[in-house]
Design an enzyme around this catalytic site. Structure first.
Site, mmCIF file in Angstrom:
data_model
loop_
_atom_site.group_PDB
_atom_site.id
_atom_site.type_symbol
_atom_site.label_atom_id
_atom_site.label_comp_id
_atom_site.label_asym_id
_atom_site.label_seq_id
_atom_site.Cartn_x
_atom_site.Cartn_y
_atom_site.Cartn_z
ATOM 1 N N HIS A 196 42.324 22.973 -21.444
ATOM 2 C CA HIS A 196 41.044 22.360 -21.786
ATOM 3 C C HIS A 196 40.317 21.283 -20.638
ATOM 4 O O HIS A 196 39.264 20.460 -21.179
ATOM 5 C CB HIS A 196 40.686 21.567 -22.849
ATOM 6 N N ASP A 241 46.366 27.265 -24.180
ATOM 7 C CA ASP A 241 45.913 25.959 -23.789
ATOM 8 C C ASP A 241 46.916 25.814 -22.747
ATOM 9 O O ASP A 241 47.416 24.575 -22.858
ATOM 10 C CB ASP A 241 45.316 25.267 -24.704
ATOM 11 N N SER A 253 45.211 14.420 -22.651
ATOM 12 C CA SER A 253 45.818 16.219 -22.933
ATOM 13 C C SER A 253 46.463 16.186 -21.214
ATOM 14 O O SER A 253 46.093 16.044 -20.223
ATOM 15 C CB SER A 253 44.343 16.529 -22.831
#
Length: 252
Positions: free
Chosen positions: A68, A111, A207
């Site tokens: 992402h 992910d 992230s």
């Protein structure tokens, strides 16, 4: 995935990325400063020269991050060998990012992304790869990992920002308990780590960053419900379960 949880996870995945573009100095919640020489595999992933995510170096020209972290085409690059985002470091353009073919941006499963660098990095005391888990090194409940990055930190209910690299320790939690917290979202490719009482966690801007246990990369910062909130640990991509993808597409 329920409609309610689908909405929650979509929002949080965006929150993990968008503020990092607007705020170039974000950090770990409840952590402490750490020099790059202690975690030389840590990379800053950038879009149009602005920090957006973390990444982990696994070979001279290959890194791993979260899928992402690549929401759209653009001029991606990494900066290596830095403790502070203000340092020059080593900047290398990303040649391409290989997203896991089963990743769906509406969820959090699979992910993971392989980040192919345009040229190889030279290893120094500030730039070195992290090991991948072997077949006989599965992730286990209770393992304590080091999560690092330049993401948001909260203090006295207020956000504070720093350009300095930070780290926090987070224990791996029971998968079944995590599934009760995030019903419909947890798969064998994900795990939870952190503290149910809250206070310590990865956060916005972290992230794609590494979750490392004794020098081995076991997780990638993926998602969660806000940051360091009681009852809501962080969600991480399980690198052990996806090592086949890394080896096949990364040719390592």
């Amino acid at each position: 995935m329920s409609k309610q949880m689908n909405a929650v996870m979509q929002v949080y995945l965006l929150v993990m990325l968008v503020p990092a573009i607007a705020k170039t100095s974000m950090r770990i919640v409840g952590g402490r400063p750490i020099p790059i020489t202690a975690i030389p595999y840590q990379l800053s992933l950038r879009l149009n020269s602005r920090p957006i995510c973390g990444a982990a170096l696994i070979s001279p020209s290959l890194a791993v991050s979260a899928a992402h972290c690549f929401p759209r085409p653009g001029a991606y690059s990494i900066k290596a060998g830095i403790t502070s985002l203000k340092e020059a470091g080593e900047v290398v353009h990303v040649d391409r990012a290989q997203i896991h073919p089963k990743y769906d941006s509406n969820g959090v499963d699979y992910d993971i992304a392989l980040v192919f660098l345009r040229c190889s990095l030279y290893y120094t005391s500030k730039i070195r790869p992290v090991a991948l888990p072997r077949l006989d090194q599965p992730l286990r409940v209770g393992m304590v990992g080091v999560v690092s990055g330049w993401g948001v930190m909260f203090s006295n209910n207020a956000k504070s920002f720093s350009n300095e690299l930070r780290e926090v320790e987070a224990p791996v939690l029971d998968w079944q308990k995590c599934k009760k917290v995030y019903p419909g979202d947890m798969t064998p490719r994900l795990f939870c780590a952190g503290y149910l009482e809250g206070g310590k966690d990865s956060c916005q801007g972290d992230s794609g960053g590494p979750f490392v246990v004794n020098g081995v990369l076991y997780g990638i910062v993926s998602a969660g419900m806000d940051c360091a909130q009681p009852g809501f640990p962080g969600i991480y991509t399980n690198v052990f379960e996806l090592r086949g993808f890394i080896r096949e597409y990364g040719n390592i």
